[in-house]
Design an enzyme around this catalytic site. Structure first.
Site, mmCIF file in Angstrom:
data_model
loop_
_atom_site.group_PDB
_atom_site.id
_atom_site.type_symbol
_atom_site.label_atom_id
_atom_site.label_comp_id
_atom_site.label_asym_id
_atom_site.label_seq_id
_atom_site.Cartn_x
_atom_site.Cartn_y
_atom_site.Cartn_z
ATOM 1 N N GLN A 1 12.285 -2.260 29.885
ATOM 2 C CA GLN A 1 12.336 -1.225 28.844
ATOM 3 C C GLN A 1 11.623 0.049 29.295
ATOM 4 O O GLN A 1 10.974 0.735 28.497
ATOM 5 C CB GLN A 1 11.738 -1.752 27.542
ATOM 6 C CG GLN A 1 12.673 -2.675 26.772
ATOM 7 C CD GLN A 1 13.962 -1.983 26.352
ATOM 8 O OE1 GLN A 1 14.020 -0.771 26.168
ATOM 9 N NE2 GLN A 1 15.024 -2.757 26.204
ATOM 10 N N SER A 2 11.739 0.383 30.567
ATOM 11 C CA SER A 2 11.048 1.561 31.097
ATOM 12 C C SER A 2 11.634 2.867 30.564
ATOM 13 O O SER A 2 12.830 3.127 30.695
ATOM 14 C CB SER A 2 11.157 1.539 32.627
ATOM 15 O OG SER A 2 10.826 2.802 33.163
ATOM 16 N N ASN A 3 10.774 3.686 29.989
ATOM 17 C CA ASN A 3 11.189 5.036 29.574
ATOM 18 C C ASN A 3 11.400 5.921 30.791
ATOM 19 O O ASN A 3 12.249 6.805 30.788
ATOM 20 C CB ASN A 3 10.113 5.680 28.688
ATOM 21 C CG ASN A 3 9.808 4.857 27.472
ATOM 22 O OD1 ASN A 3 10.693 4.580 26.673
ATOM 23 N ND2 ASN A 3 8.562 4.426 27.326
ATOM 24 N N ALA B 1 9.728 -1.466 34.272
ATOM 25 C CA ALA B 1 9.962 -2.611 33.404
ATOM 26 C C ALA B 1 11.383 -2.521 32.842
ATOM 27 O O ALA B 1 12.017 -1.466 32.911
ATOM 28 C CB ALA B 1 8.947 -2.598 32.269
ATOM 29 N N CYS C 1 12.518 4.981 33.709
ATOM 30 C CA CYS C 1 13.829 4.692 34.305
ATOM 31 C C CYS C 1 14.946 5.337 33.490
ATOM 32 O O CYS C 1 15.879 5.914 34.049
ATOM 33 C CB CYS C 1 14.033 3.183 34.428
ATOM 34 S SG CYS C 1 12.991 2.452 35.725
#
Ligand code: PLP
Length: 319
Positions: free
Chosen positions: A71-73, A69, A75
């Protein structure tokens, strides 16, 4: 078994939550601080990346590619690990570029990741195309699985369970946010392998109960093979509560907000709006319903994610 690169701050500490515990008047509450794993604000993906990067290195990769997403942690931590070990990093993110990057997305950019945007239904195709392009351009890509949740990544949480057992902390329950299932698969496998007597309860963030149980059981079984001692885990051996996932991924309701506020105001401990806020809301609800016995000890395994507190989309809703 792959030997991991070592960069996480381990073992993560275990702390008591006495003020929150007495407010809720339920079981004794503890927290294990995997939000403090040390890599660019940390979180649970850091443990997985210790194994995934070792695998990438062994395969001679130069470029890490993953998806998530906006706001992916996962990534953000992948981008940081790539920077730390000199890999390139390309992220396929679902959605459209916001006018102004904030929170995890801002950090992805700061960490030097290249970002490919794709419509939500097109993300996996974009990921595949990015991978193929890198391959044909001779950039030796390594595909970091969604959420880091391959058997290689999940291994890290079997080892984390061993770490927890060595901390010699009596907990009848371990409760945490479960989504792509790697954390839970590792914990469930590690519990069997290393002899944890308590129960491992994943609070589903975005998946129906049965689907998540099946995925976790499969992943745990595959992970056990990789660790050299096959154990066949069945969905019935996986404990999932999916009562709190109905609003959908990343949607902040009054329940997540209350959980975030209670942890902040009673313990000075920050949760995130997507994962730990939802899992803690579930935990609080279960305590209020008397699900746990008062003499029991419940450990909340904090999986991180706090940078998302600063995402533009939550600014108006959080305080
Ligand atoms: C990814 C993530 C989870 C879920 O972990 P899975 O292994 O994907 O189930 C939980 N909490 C946070 C903060 C995460 O970033």
């Amino acid at each position: 078994m792959i030997s991991p690169l070592r960069f996480a701050h381990l073992p993560t500490p275990i702390e008591q939550l006495p003020r929150l515990g007495s407010l809720l008047n339920g079981p004794r509450l503890l927290v294990k601080r995997d939000d403090q794993t040390g890599l660019a604000f940390g979180g649970n993906k850091t443990r997985k990346l210790e194994f995934l990067l070792a695998d990438a290195k062994e395969q001679g990769a130069e470029l890490l590619i993953t998806a998530g997403a906006a706001q992916s942690n996962h990534c953000r931590q992948t981008a940081a690990a790539a920077a730390r070990f000199g890999f390139g990093c390309t992220l396929a993110l679902a959605g459209e570029p916001p006018r102004q990057a904030s929170a995890n997305l801002l950090l992805d950019q700061l960490l030097g990741a290249e970002i490919v945007w794709a419509a939500p239904g097109e993300r996996d195709r974009a990921l595949r195309e990015t991978f193929e392009q890198a391959q044909s351009g001779n950039r030796r890509p390594y595909l970091v699985p969604y959420g880091g949740s391959s058997p290689v990544g999940a291994m890290a949480y079997a080892v984390a369970m061993q770490e927890f057992i060595h901390q010699d902390c009596p907990a009848d329950w371990i409760v945490f946010a479960s989504s792509s299932g790697g954390t839970q698969a590792g914990l469930v496998l590690g519990a069997q392998k290393f002899g944890y007597r308590g129960r491992v309860l994943g609070i589903s963030v975005d998946e129906p109960e049965d689907a998540l149980k099946v995925r976790v059981a499969k992943l745990a079984s595959a992970t056990s093979v990789l660790m050299g001692e096959p154990i066949a885990l069945t969905p019935a051996e996986v404990q999932v509560n999916a009562d709190y996932c109905a609003p959908g991924y990343g949607v902040l309701t009054k329940h997540e907000r209350e959980a975030i506020q209670l942890f902040a105001r009673y313990e000075g401990l920050l949760l995130d709006p997507v994962y730990t806020g939802r899992a803690a809301a579930g935990l609080i609800d279960l305590i209020r319903k008397g699900f746990f016995k008062k003499e029991e000890t419940v450990l909340f395994w904090h999986t991180g994610g706090q940078p998302a507190l600063f995402a533009g989309k939550y600014q108006a809703e959080l305080p």
